[in-house]
Design a protein around this motif. Structure first.
Motif, PDB file in Angstrom:
ATOM      1  N   GLU A   1       0.812  -1.203   0.000  1.00  0.00           N
ATOM      2  CA  GLU A   1       0.000   0.000   0.000  1.00  0.00           C
ATOM      3  C   GLU A   1       0.857   1.270   0.000  1.00  0.00           C
ATOM      4  N   LYS A   2       1.994   1.164   0.700  1.00  0.00           N
ATOM      5  CA  LYS A   2       2.865   2.327   0.813  1.00  0.00           C
ATOM      6  C   LYS A   2       3.424   2.728  -0.559  1.00  0.00           C
ATOM      7  N   MET A   3       3.856   1.728  -1.306  1.00  0.00           N
ATOM      8  CA  MET A   3       4.398   2.017  -2.642  1.00  0.00           C
ATOM      9  C   MET A   3       3.325   2.594  -3.567  1.00  0.00           C
ATOM     10  N   ILE A   4       2.121   2.049  -3.455  1.00  0.00           N
ATOM     11  CA  ILE A   4       1.018   2.568  -4.275  1.00  0.00           C
ATOM     12  C   ILE A   4       0.760   4.036  -3.913  1.00  0.00           C
ATOM     13  N   LYS A   5       0.783   4.310  -2.619  1.00  0.00           N
ATOM     14  CA  LYS A   5       0.546   5.690  -2.178  1.00  0.00           C
ATOM     15  C   LYS A   5       1.643   6.623  -2.666  1.00  0.00           C
ATOM     16  N   ASN A   6       2.888   6.115  -2.630  1.00  0.00           N
ATOM     17  CA  ASN A   6       3.998   6.913  -3.143  1.00  0.00           C
ATOM     18  C   ASN A   6       3.795   7.275  -4.608  1.00  0.00           C
TER      19      ASN A   6
ATOM     20  N   LEU B   1      -6.384  10.353 -10.802  1.00  0.00           N
ATOM     21  CA  LEU B   1      -5.788   9.235 -10.081  1.00  0.00           C
ATOM     22  C   LEU B   1      -6.620   8.887  -8.860  1.00  0.00           C
ATOM     23  N   SER B   2      -6.722   7.602  -8.550  1.00  0.00           N
ATOM     24  CA  SER B   2      -7.367   7.198  -7.305  1.00  0.00           C
ATOM     25  C   SER B   2      -6.787   5.872  -6.846  1.00  0.00           C
ATOM     26  N   ILE B   3      -6.977   5.585  -5.550  1.00  0.00           N
ATOM     27  CA  ILE B   3      -6.470   4.319  -5.005  1.00  0.00           C
ATOM     28  C   ILE B   3      -7.642   3.383  -4.778  1.00  0.00           C
ATOM     29  N   LEU B   4      -7.494   2.136  -5.247  1.00  0.00           N
ATOM     30  CA  LEU B   4      -8.585   1.157  -5.154  1.00  0.00           C
ATOM     31  C   LEU B   4      -8.224   0.046  -4.188  1.00  0.00           C
TER      32      LEU B   4
ATOM     33  N   ALA C   1      -4.506  -0.926  -5.532  1.00  0.00           N
ATOM     34  CA  ALA C   1      -4.129  -0.478  -6.872  1.00  0.00           C
ATOM     35  C   ALA C   1      -4.171   1.031  -6.984  1.00  0.00           C
ATOM     36  N   LEU C   2      -3.292   1.533  -7.847  1.00  0.00           N
ATOM     37  CA  LEU C   2      -3.411   2.922  -8.267  1.00  0.00           C
ATOM     38  C   LEU C   2      -4.167   2.889  -9.585  1.00  0.00           C
ATOM     39  N   TYR C   3      -5.290   3.563  -9.621  1.00  0.00           N
ATOM     40  CA  TYR C   3      -6.075   3.612 -10.858  1.00  0.00           C
ATOM     41  C   TYR C   3      -5.844   4.943 -11.529  1.00  0.00           C
ATOM     42  N   SER C   4      -5.462   4.871 -12.783  1.00  0.00           N
ATOM     43  CA  SER C   4      -5.228   6.082 -13.548  1.00  0.00           C
ATOM     44  C   SER C   4      -6.212   6.111 -14.694  1.00  0.00           C
ATOM     45  N   LYS C   5      -7.194   6.979 -14.540  1.00  0.00           N
ATOM     46  CA  LYS C   5      -8.328   7.024 -15.456  1.00  0.00           C
ATOM     47  C   LYS C   5      -7.930   7.459 -16.865  1.00  0.00           C
ATOM     48  N   THR C   6      -6.892   8.289 -16.953  1.00  0.00           N
ATOM     49  CA  THR C   6      -6.597   8.903 -18.252  1.00  0.00           C
ATOM     50  C   THR C   6      -5.614   8.104 -19.098  1.00  0.00           C
ATOM     51  N   ALA C   7      -5.078   7.004 -18.570  1.00  0.00           N
ATOM     52  CA  ALA C   7      -4.129   6.209 -19.356  1.00  0.00           C
ATOM     53  C   ALA C   7      -4.837   5.667 -20.596  1.00  0.00           C
ATOM     54  N   GLY C   8      -4.109   5.621 -21.711  1.00  0.00           N
ATOM     55  CA  GLY C   8      -4.759   5.235 -22.961  1.00  0.00           C
ATOM     56  C   GLY C   8      -3.953   4.257 -23.790  1.00  0.00           C
TER      57      GLY C   8
ATOM     58  N   PRO D   1       2.192  -4.318 -12.853  1.00  0.00           N
ATOM     59  CA  PRO D   1       2.641  -4.582 -11.488  1.00  0.00           C
ATOM     60  C   PRO D   1       3.297  -3.304 -10.966  1.00  0.00           C
ATOM     61  N   LEU D   2       3.695  -3.273  -9.727  1.00  0.00           N
ATOM     62  CA  LEU D   2       4.430  -2.113  -9.218  1.00  0.00           C
ATOM     63  C   LEU D   2       5.743  -1.975  -9.982  1.00  0.00           C
TER      64      LEU D   2
END
Lengths: 469, 404
Positions: A95-100, A113-116, A135-142, A240-241
């Motif tokens: 979780e820490k790495m995701i938050k970073n 960006l949001s954390i799931l 997870a880190l969710y990035s809505k704008t990735a394409g 993955p991370l």
């Protein structure tokens, strides 16, 4: 004629710069040693437009990525290049790495960006492997086709007066006053400025130009391609991370409906080959992301080589050779950054970004199968070639292929047709359509069978007539 | 458009089933994606076709020509070439052709789309991807249809029949075929092809061997090859290099069911069928290499004939089914077809392939432990499709194929 700018290297970065400079009204030439644009790193990567949470804050990578991604919607719309912001998830148990990563994204100015948590991940990715809790969710990735983008950038540039020269081997460069005299095996070019966007060939070109060379390394990435019939039920890119070596083995839908699983990350020489160990590594790592991957669904494997130069892109004016712009180590997120790099280089050259009036619009090359039914029928009525399927796996018609051959940039390779139309990209991998495509190329280009290439010079599709060789 | 029977694919299976459906009194629409009927037969210029069906030895184009003539004479058949069926539902299909995108309504459909070759990607062939790596069928098309040479120093990977045929073909055209590499300990090709295409030309066939890596940037420059262990792991100590300019792949064929991606497939990768070769999707029948890969076109034509009649009867509302008998088999078999039978009278035929070679054994059909049919096999190999007939009188629930 003296060009304002000569660009050496027609990858997605080179073609983006070419396109931009043409649009601001400059006289531009682009040369490449290959028989098509986008045949290096630009043809063999993940095809992702990253949102920009990964690069270190304030790095060139971070700036170019975030700005580049923002430019994608308008650019792809203008060029009629399919592009979709499908969203990406970075998954793991730390979780820490995701938050970073999340924090870094905010620092880089990334939006959406949001954390799931696990339940939220499951809603988006029902087949996520166990152990991926956050997870880190990035809505704008394409996703985009990197080579189709490069081809369209080149084509639109040509349409508006830019020149692209293929199969050009750089031999010599000298300066006559302020003007570069660039000699290739076929031609002599005069230009006020030279942009070195030669990718893997950067140092070779730099030596000829007398500009800076850098310690570059080659990092090979192998991939599996799954066909569109693979039952993956996957709508987002899953990473993955990240590690020091890159973003790791990811799984993503492509813009064309296939799936990519990869890449590996192995330092070595500039050879695009697949290996037993590399492919096994992908199998092991990808199963930690998705649990329903069956590698029997793979229709192809490929590898690409990215060029690494330290931690950041190098994009700067040469100090050793005035008038030269160096672009070295444009690895990931090079595709995402390309439109921003084009602007950046334009400014480095001292030109304003404002585009000229009266630019021509690229013709709509949308494949027949992607048109509404009514338009399909209208097109077939007008020209029966659109009713004749050549590649049955991807449903690509003779009309689609003839159109591709008549695009502004003239090519004579089967792989070039594949990049423009997807013919040969499906389940049979060209087994049924290979010779049909060859015959269409030679007819349209008015060349012999033996002059048709698979990809580059030397990759001629046949040795000659039977009994004569 | 409306038809009684839609036949998709105009190769031997499709032409044969269209003919028998037409002769049975149904209106037939036969759709072929290529410009002419005949399918892969058109590029198979060698002989050996028709011995069973026509009682004489023909080349592929000759075999196709005879069927084409019969199809042309059959008034109930409409042929649509250069047309691709892009969507298939229970009673409708979408066709992309020179007249536009058309909807066709049908009462029954025969899916006879044939098979596709496994590719370098399917087998994860290591190394680079230069020009010169071709499936045997593509190489055959280049040589026989376009008259072009694909290589002068050739290695063939896999000993499927087309690969064996191409070994001979390329040799006759002056190429040096250095070897055929087969990862298994037996060949999936017919014995007669190994004799006539390899042995007669002194082309070595190396079992338990494969290509480790393809080398070459623009065209194939060579291969590293060697032996594998029983788990197909490469034995690095046997690694050798061979200079060559073409790698021809003959590593297997798979029914080409792209049209029905979401339907569950059988062990043959074809559809699951009942005694009438009707799939689990009502009104869709299937035959030929789209159902399971055959060794002989004669068998394809015979199967097509039978299935065309069933499809026609179905379209006319005359096809009767009954209670289901499941067809099972022991681990000695790769598959058995059809997967279900109907209870009732009369003789039925099961088609099967063995998993491993057998010598002097009985193939037995048992129902609830009781033997209902058998045949003696002197020597059976996986490369040969076999059949066993038995009477289903009184048989209920299931039958099981066994080797004794």
């Amino acid at each position: 004629m003296v060009f304002d700018v000569l660009i050496v290297g027609g990858g997605v970065v080179g073609t983006a710069i070419f396109n931009k400079l043409v649009r601001i009204g400059k006289k531009v030439a682009l040369i490449d040693k290959a028989s098509d644009v986008a045949t290096g790193a630009s043809k063999a990567n993940s095809g992702l437009v990253h949102s920009g949470y990964d690069p270190a804050p304030n790095s060139l990578k971070a700036k170019m990525n975030v700005r580049g991604s923002a430019l994608f919607d308008a650019l792809t719309k203008r060029l009629k290049v399919p592009f979709k912001r499908i969203g990406a998830l970075v998954v793991g148990d730390d979780e820490k790495m995701i938050k970073n990563l999340y924090e870094r994204g905010l620092q880089n100015g990334v939006k959406g960006l949001s954390i799931l948590n696990r339940d939220e991940i499951l809603k988006k990715v029902p087949n996520i492997a166990d152990g991926n809790l956050v997870a880190l969710y990035s809505k704008t990735a394409g996703v985009v086709s990197p080579y189709y983008l490069a081809i369209s950038l080149a084509d639109e540039g040509i349409l508006n007066g830019g020149k692209v020269f293929l199969e050009e081997d750089l031999v010599n460069a000298e300066k006559e006053g302020e003007i570069f005299k660039i000699t290739t095996k076929k031609n002599v070019f005069h230009a006020k400025n030279v942009v070195n966007s030669a990718g893997a060939g950067y140092n070779d070109v730099a030596k000829i130009l007398g500009s800076e060379t850098y310690p570059l390394s080659f990092r090979r990435g192998e991939y599996f391609v799954f066909g569109d019939t693979a039952p993956l039920n996957l709508k987002h890119t899953i990473f993955p991370l990240p590690t020091r070596l890159g973003k790791g083995v990811l799984v993503t839908p492509t813009i064309d409906g296939n799936y990519l699983v990869g890449p590996t990350s192995e330092d070595g020489d500039n050879i695009t080959k697949t290996t037993y160990n590399g492919l096994n590594e992908i199998k092991a790592k990808a199963s930690m992301i998705l649990k329903n991957l069956n590698f029997k669904d793979a229709i192809r494997e490929f590898s690409g080589v990215r060029v690494i130069s330290g931690d950041d892109f190098i994009i700067e004016k040469s100090k050793k050779q005035a008038g030269v712009i160096n672009l070295a180590g444009i690895c990931s997120p090079g595709l995402s950054s390309a439109p921003a790099i084009a602007e950046y280089v334009t400014e480095l050259l001292g030109y304003p970004l404002k585009e000229k009036e009266g630019l021509k619009e690229l013709k709509d090359y949308t494949l027949l199968k992607n048109l509404p039914l009514k338009e399909q029928n209208a097109k077939i009525r007008e020209n029966a070639d659109y009713g004749e399927v050549v590649c049955k796996c991807e449903k690509i018609t003779k009309g689609d292929i003839v159109d591709a051959l008549n695009r502004p940039l003239k090519i004579r390779s089967v792989d070039g047709i594949k990049r423009r139309t997807n013919a040969g990209m499906g389940g049979c991998q060209g087994g049924f359509c290979f010779t049909k495509v060859v015959n269409l190329i030679l007819k349209e280009r008015k060349i012999s069978y033996e002059e048709v290439l698979k990809e580059n010079r030397g990759s001629f599709v046949a040795l000659g007539n039977i009994r004569e060789v | 458009m409306v038809t009684d029977v839609l036949v998709i694919g105009g190769g031997p299976a499709g032409m044969s089933s269209a003919l028998s459906a037409g002769e049975n009194g149904s209106k037939v629409l036969l759709v072929e994606r290529d410009e002419t009927l005949g399918g892969i037969l058109n590029q198979c210029i060698h002989n050996g076709f028709g011995l069973h069906y026509f009682g004489e030895e023909l080349t592929g184009p000759e075999f196709a020509h005879r069927f084409r003539k019969m199809v042309e004479r059959e008034k109930n058949i409409t042929v649509l070439t250069s047309a691709l069926v892009t969507k298939l539902g229970e009673n409708t299909a979408t066709i992309l052709c020179k007249n536009g995108v058309k909807e066709v309504k049908f009462k029954a459909c025969v899916l006879s789309v044939g098979c596709k070759e496994k590719t370098a990607g399917n087998i994860s062939l290591n190394g680079t991807r230069p020009m010169g790596i071709l499936t045997a069928g593509t190489a055959q098309k280049m040589v026989n249809i376009d008259g072009k040479m694909v290589g002068k120093d050739v290695v063939i990977l896999g000993s499927g029949d087309i690969g064996l045929i191409m070994a001979r073909r390329l040799t006759l055209e002056g190429a040096k075929v250095h070897m055929v590499l087969e990862i298994n300990s037996t060949s999936s090709g017919l014995k007669r092809n190994i004799l006539q295409c390899l042995n007669d030309f002194n082309i070595p066939l190396l079992y338990n061997s494969t290509i480790f890596e393809v080398v070459g940037e623009n065209r194939v420059e060579g291969v590293f090859y060697g032996q594998v262990d029983e788990k197909f792991n490469k034995i690095e100590s046997t690694r050798k290099f061979l200079k060559c300019d073409a790698v021809i792949l003959s590593v297997g064929l798979t029914p080409d069911l792209q049209l029905l991606p979401n339907i569950e497939k059988s062990k043959t990768s074809g559809l699951v069928v009942n005694e009438h070769y009707e799939s689990e999707m009502p009104s869709i029948f299937t035959c030929g290499n789209a159902l399971h890969v055959h060794d002989l076109v004669d068998n394809v034509a015979l199967e097509g004939k039978e299935v065309g009649r069933y499809a026609s009867l179905y379209a006319q509302g005359k096809l009767e089914s009954g209670k289901t008998i499941k067809v099972l088999h022991s681990a000695d078999f790769a598959y058995a077809l059809p997967q279900t039978l109907f209870e009732g009278e009369g003789e039925v035929e099961l088609k099967f392939r063995l998993k491993n070679k057998i010598v002097r054994k009985w193939i037995k059909v048992k129902s609830e432990g009781v033997e209902v049919g058998k045949r003696f096999v002197l020597a059976g190999v996986p490369g040969e499709m076999m059949t066993v007939k038995f009477s289903k009188n009184g048989v209920k629930n299931s039958v099981t194929l066994e080797v004794e």
